[in-house]
Design an enzyme around this catalytic site. Structure first.
Site, PDB file in Angstrom:
ATOM      1  N   ASP A  30       0.864  -1.178   0.000  1.00  0.00           N
ATOM      2  CA  ASP A  30       0.000   0.000   0.000  1.00  0.00           C
ATOM      3  C   ASP A  30       0.901   1.229   0.000  1.00  0.00           C
ATOM      4  O   ASP A  30       2.005   1.183   0.565  1.00  0.00           O
ATOM      5  CB  ASP A  30      -0.887   0.006   1.261  1.00  0.00           C
ATOM      6  CG  ASP A  30      -2.203   0.727   1.036  1.00  0.00           C
ATOM      7  OD1 ASP A  30      -3.257   0.072   1.163  1.00  0.00           O
ATOM      8  OD2 ASP A  30      -2.184   1.946   0.712  1.00  0.00           O
ATOM      9  N   PHE A  80      -6.677  -4.229  -5.176  1.00  0.00           N
ATOM     10  CA  PHE A  80      -7.613  -3.202  -4.715  1.00  0.00           C
ATOM     11  C   PHE A  80      -7.092  -1.788  -4.999  1.00  0.00           C
ATOM     12  O   PHE A  80      -7.883  -0.860  -5.119  1.00  0.00           O
ATOM     13  CB  PHE A  80      -7.808  -3.275  -3.193  1.00  0.00           C
ATOM     14  CG  PHE A  80      -8.423  -4.540  -2.700  1.00  0.00           C
ATOM     15  CD1 PHE A  80      -9.780  -4.765  -2.833  1.00  0.00           C
ATOM     16  CD2 PHE A  80      -7.652  -5.524  -2.085  1.00  0.00           C
ATOM     17  CE1 PHE A  80     -10.367  -5.921  -2.370  1.00  0.00           C
ATOM     18  CE2 PHE A  80      -8.220  -6.692  -1.616  1.00  0.00           C
ATOM     19  CZ  PHE A  80      -9.580  -6.893  -1.762  1.00  0.00           C
ATOM     20  N   ASN A  99      -3.006   6.758 -11.787  1.00  0.00           N
ATOM     21  CA  ASN A  99      -3.060   5.886 -10.598  1.00  0.00           C
ATOM     22  C   ASN A  99      -3.687   4.541 -10.926  1.00  0.00           C
ATOM     23  O   ASN A  99      -3.133   3.486 -10.592  1.00  0.00           O
ATOM     24  CB  ASN A  99      -3.889   6.522  -9.485  1.00  0.00           C
ATOM     25  CG  ASN A  99      -3.141   7.640  -8.791  1.00  0.00           C
ATOM     26  OD1 ASN A  99      -1.955   7.853  -9.045  1.00  0.00           O
ATOM     27  ND2 ASN A  99      -3.819   8.364  -7.929  1.00  0.00           N
ATOM     28  N   SER A 124     -16.641  -2.753 -10.448  1.00  0.00           N
ATOM     29  CA  SER A 124     -17.745  -2.018  -9.820  1.00  0.00           C
ATOM     30  C   SER A 124     -18.987  -2.082 -10.685  1.00  0.00           C
ATOM     31  O   SER A 124     -18.898  -2.147 -11.919  1.00  0.00           O
ATOM     32  CB  SER A 124     -17.301  -0.560  -9.660  1.00  0.00           C
ATOM     33  OG  SER A 124     -18.405   0.253  -9.383  1.00  0.00           O
ATOM     34  N   TYR A 149     -13.341   8.140 -13.002  1.00  0.00           N
ATOM     35  CA  TYR A 149     -13.209   6.971 -12.108  1.00  0.00           C
ATOM     36  C   TYR A 149     -13.904   5.757 -12.729  1.00  0.00           C
ATOM     37  O   TYR A 149     -13.315   4.679 -12.838  1.00  0.00           O
ATOM     38  CB  TYR A 149     -13.810   7.278 -10.720  1.00  0.00           C
ATOM     39  CG  TYR A 149     -14.097   6.019  -9.949  1.00  0.00           C
ATOM     40  CD1 TYR A 149     -13.055   5.305  -9.356  1.00  0.00           C
ATOM     41  CD2 TYR A 149     -15.402   5.497  -9.865  1.00  0.00           C
ATOM     42  CE1 TYR A 149     -13.316   4.113  -8.698  1.00  0.00           C
ATOM     43  CE2 TYR A 149     -15.651   4.313  -9.214  1.00  0.00           C
ATOM     44  CZ  TYR A 149     -14.612   3.627  -8.627  1.00  0.00           C
ATOM     45  OH  TYR A 149     -14.868   2.436  -7.991  1.00  0.00           O
ATOM     46  N   LYS A 153     -12.501   1.841 -14.377  1.00  0.00           N
ATOM     47  CA  LYS A 153     -12.962   0.460 -14.122  1.00  0.00           C
ATOM     48  C   LYS A 153     -13.271  -0.241 -15.448  1.00  0.00           C
ATOM     49  O   LYS A 153     -12.950  -1.413 -15.634  1.00  0.00           O
ATOM     50  CB  LYS A 153     -14.194   0.459 -13.205  1.00  0.00           C
ATOM     51  CG  LYS A 153     -13.892   0.907 -11.775  1.00  0.00           C
ATOM     52  CD  LYS A 153     -12.933  -0.040 -11.062  1.00  0.00           C
ATOM     53  CE  LYS A 153     -12.487   0.466  -9.710  1.00  0.00           C
ATOM     54  NZ  LYS A 153     -11.378  -0.290  -9.110  1.00  0.00           N
ATOM     55  N   ASN A 179     -22.783  -1.693  -3.565  1.00  0.00           N
ATOM     56  CA  ASN A 179     -22.364  -0.644  -2.611  1.00  0.00           C
ATOM     57  C   ASN A 179     -21.893  -1.250  -1.289  1.00  0.00           C
ATOM     58  O   ASN A 179     -22.731  -1.644  -0.464  1.00  0.00           O
ATOM     59  CB  ASN A 179     -23.525   0.322  -2.349  1.00  0.00           C
ATOM     60  CG  ASN A 179     -23.798   1.222  -3.520  1.00  0.00           C
ATOM     61  OD1 ASN A 179     -24.001   0.743  -4.642  1.00  0.00           O
ATOM     62  ND2 ASN A 179     -23.788   2.515  -3.311  1.00  0.00           N
ATOM     63  N   ASP A 298     -26.075  10.929 -10.439  1.00  0.00           N
ATOM     64  CA  ASP A 298     -26.594   9.780  -9.685  1.00  0.00           C
ATOM     65  C   ASP A 298     -27.455   8.874 -10.572  1.00  0.00           C
ATOM     66  O   ASP A 298     -28.256   9.353 -11.372  1.00  0.00           O
ATOM     67  CB  ASP A 298     -27.438  10.241  -8.488  1.00  0.00           C
ATOM     68  CG  ASP A 298     -26.660  10.206  -7.193  1.00  0.00           C
ATOM     69  OD1 ASP A 298     -25.623   9.515  -7.144  1.00  0.00           O
ATOM     70  OD2 ASP A 298     -27.083  10.857  -6.224  1.00  0.00           O
TER      71      ASP A 298
HETATM   72  N1  UDP Z   1     -26.665   9.895  -0.914  1.00  0.00           N
HETATM   73  C1  UDP Z   1     -27.374  10.876  -0.234  1.00  0.00           C
HETATM   74  N2  UDP Z   1     -26.689  11.706   0.609  1.00  0.00           N
HETATM   75  C2  UDP Z   1     -25.342  11.618   0.794  1.00  0.00           C
HETATM   76  C3  UDP Z   1     -24.630  10.614   0.102  1.00  0.00           C
HETATM   77  C4  UDP Z   1     -25.331   9.785  -0.756  1.00  0.00           C
HETATM   78  O1  UDP Z   1     -28.596  10.995  -0.372  1.00  0.00           O
HETATM   79  O2  UDP Z   1     -24.781  12.429   1.547  1.00  0.00           O
HETATM   80  C5  UDP Z   1     -27.391   8.975  -1.798  1.00  0.00           C
HETATM   81  C6  UDP Z   1     -26.935   9.041  -3.244  1.00  0.00           C
HETATM   82  O3  UDP Z   1     -27.703  10.008  -3.948  1.00  0.00           O
HETATM   83  C7  UDP Z   1     -27.216   7.629  -3.722  1.00  0.00           C
HETATM   84  C8  UDP Z   1     -27.046   6.762  -2.469  1.00  0.00           C
HETATM   85  O4  UDP Z   1     -27.113   7.660  -1.377  1.00  0.00           O
HETATM   86  O5  UDP Z   1     -28.557   7.525  -4.130  1.00  0.00           O
HETATM   87  C9  UDP Z   1     -25.694   6.055  -2.435  1.00  0.00           C
HETATM   88  O6  UDP Z   1     -24.690   7.010  -2.676  1.00  0.00           O
HETATM   89  P1  UDP Z   1     -23.153   6.637  -2.544  1.00  0.00           P
HETATM   90  O7  UDP Z   1     -22.375   7.870  -2.902  1.00  0.00           O
HETATM   91  O8  UDP Z   1     -22.901   6.016  -1.220  1.00  0.00           O
HETATM   92  O9  UDP Z   1     -22.954   5.502  -3.637  1.00  0.00           O
HETATM   93  P2  UDP Z   1     -23.125   5.533  -5.244  1.00  0.00           P
HETATM   94  O10 UDP Z   1     -23.875   6.762  -5.635  1.00  0.00           O
HETATM   95  O11 UDP Z   1     -21.753   5.494  -5.762  1.00  0.00           O
HETATM   96  O12 UDP Z   1     -23.905   4.310  -5.559  1.00  0.00           O
END
Ligand code: UDP
Length: 339
Positions: A30, A80, A99, A124, A149, A153, A179, A298
């Protein structure tokens, strides 16, 4: 000996514990850019065995090659080590490509040179984007990445695939994580984000602990039963165990192809509001939150079809959402009280 790159990170550290519990000797490398050497002591506290450790940045090709010279017993690699903040990757794309892609190339080249040909890769569900059909299977088409990012992947999977085509002795498995949340039951290791958390559950636990005034929920006008986004939240110890079975599959020559993919999730979609409610229920706390607008980029909803992992790896998520959220809370409290 199993080499885990990024083995002091969140998923890496839990995987080291599970590998050791399964009887493997583990070497961690690491660069500690987003983790702490103290994790090694904590792993030893949990398992009673101190993993080997080398401070190494995989971007250094020469030192990566030297590592395989120094540890000729390495028989497999779990990779990882990578940068993982979506927002930061938009600001610093070149750093992310250097990276994540540079490191992957160096480790694969070193593995080829030293004939260490078993490889497990952290991929992912980001590669699926917003799928049209749910749950997503490994056959669902990959969508163009939403961020540098996510693109690293996709590109990494392609690099591994091309290498696997060229070298039939190379045996690889990509685990497509949904997740990851929660922490080890000991409360000694868990997720420790740098600064303000981007991910939901660390934000929830830090808010409950009083480190953040309020959780913002990003949107309640999605096409979902309660209007908030849906994800497949997988317990990190369950996820760690998926790596152990993947390694065993490769070492026992049980894989059907020299590059396989598996979805690693629970198969269940959970909304943001359900996370908040379940957290409040299991901790008996009230969480301060407000609903604000959508977060750009999102995905509305995604969850995994996990039957391939169930049938081929013999792996299934064991831990439920209640105990997983409680483990995250236990870790947050333990960590804050001792640091
Ligand atoms: N989320 C939220 N508030 C936060 C962080 C995340 O409402 O402060 C929501 C985000 O919109 C998503 C879910 O939680 O619908 C998971 O988000 P995260 O960033 O953990 O994972 P990813 O979006 O990469 O799946």
């Amino acid at each position: 000996m199993i080499l885990t790159t990024g083995g002091t990170g969140y998923i890496g550290s839990h995987t080291v514990v599970e590998l050791q519990k399964a009887g493997f000797e583990v070497l961690i490398i690491d660069n500690l850019s987003n983790s702490n050497a103290e994790i090694i002591d904590r792993i030893e506290q949990i398992t009673g065995i101190r993993p080997f450790f080398e401070l190494l940045d995989l971007k250094n090709k020469e030192k990566t090659f030297d590592l395989f010279k120094k540890y000729p017993k390495i028989e497999a690699v779990v990779h990882f080590a990578a940068s993982k903040a979506v927002g930061e990757s938009v600001q610093k794309p070149l750093m992310y490509y250097e990276n994540n892609i540079g490191s992957l190339l160096n480790i694969l080249q070193a593995m080829e040179k030293y004939h260490c040909l078993h490889f497990v890769f952290s991929s992912s569900c980001t590669v699926y984007g917003q799928p049209d059909i749910l749950p997503v299977t490994e056959k669902s088409i990959r969508q163009p990445a939403e961020s540098p990012y996510g693109n690293t992947k996709m590109i990494s999977e392609d690099i591994i695939k091309d290498f696997a085509v060229s070298n039939k002795s190379f045996q690889a498995i990509a685990l497509r994580y949904f997740n990851p949340i929660g922490a080890h039951e000991s409360g000694l290791i868990g997720e420790l984000p740098n600064g303000i958390p981007n991910n939901l559950v660390p934000f929830v636990t830090q808010t409950a602990f009083g480190l953040r005034p309020k959780l913002s929920i990003f949107g309640n006008d999605y096409n979902t039963p309660d209007g908030s986004c849906i994800r497949d939240y997988i317990n990190v110890v369950d996820l760690a165990q998926a790596h152990v079975v993947a390694i065993k599959r490769l070492l026992d020559n049980k894989n059907k192809n020299n590059f396989e993919f598996f979805n690693i999730g629970t198969g269940k979609g959970i909304s943001v509001l359900e996370i908040v409610k379940t957290f409040e229920k299991v901790t008996d706390l009230k969480l301060n939150y407000e609903i604000i607008g959508r977060r750009i980029g999102d995905i509305e909803k995604i969850w995994a079809e996990t039957s391939l992992a169930n049938e081929e790896l013999g792996w299934k998520a064991q831990r439920n959402l209640e105990e997983t959220l409680l483990s995250a809370w236990n870790w947050e409290c333990n960590y804050r009280k001792t640091n």
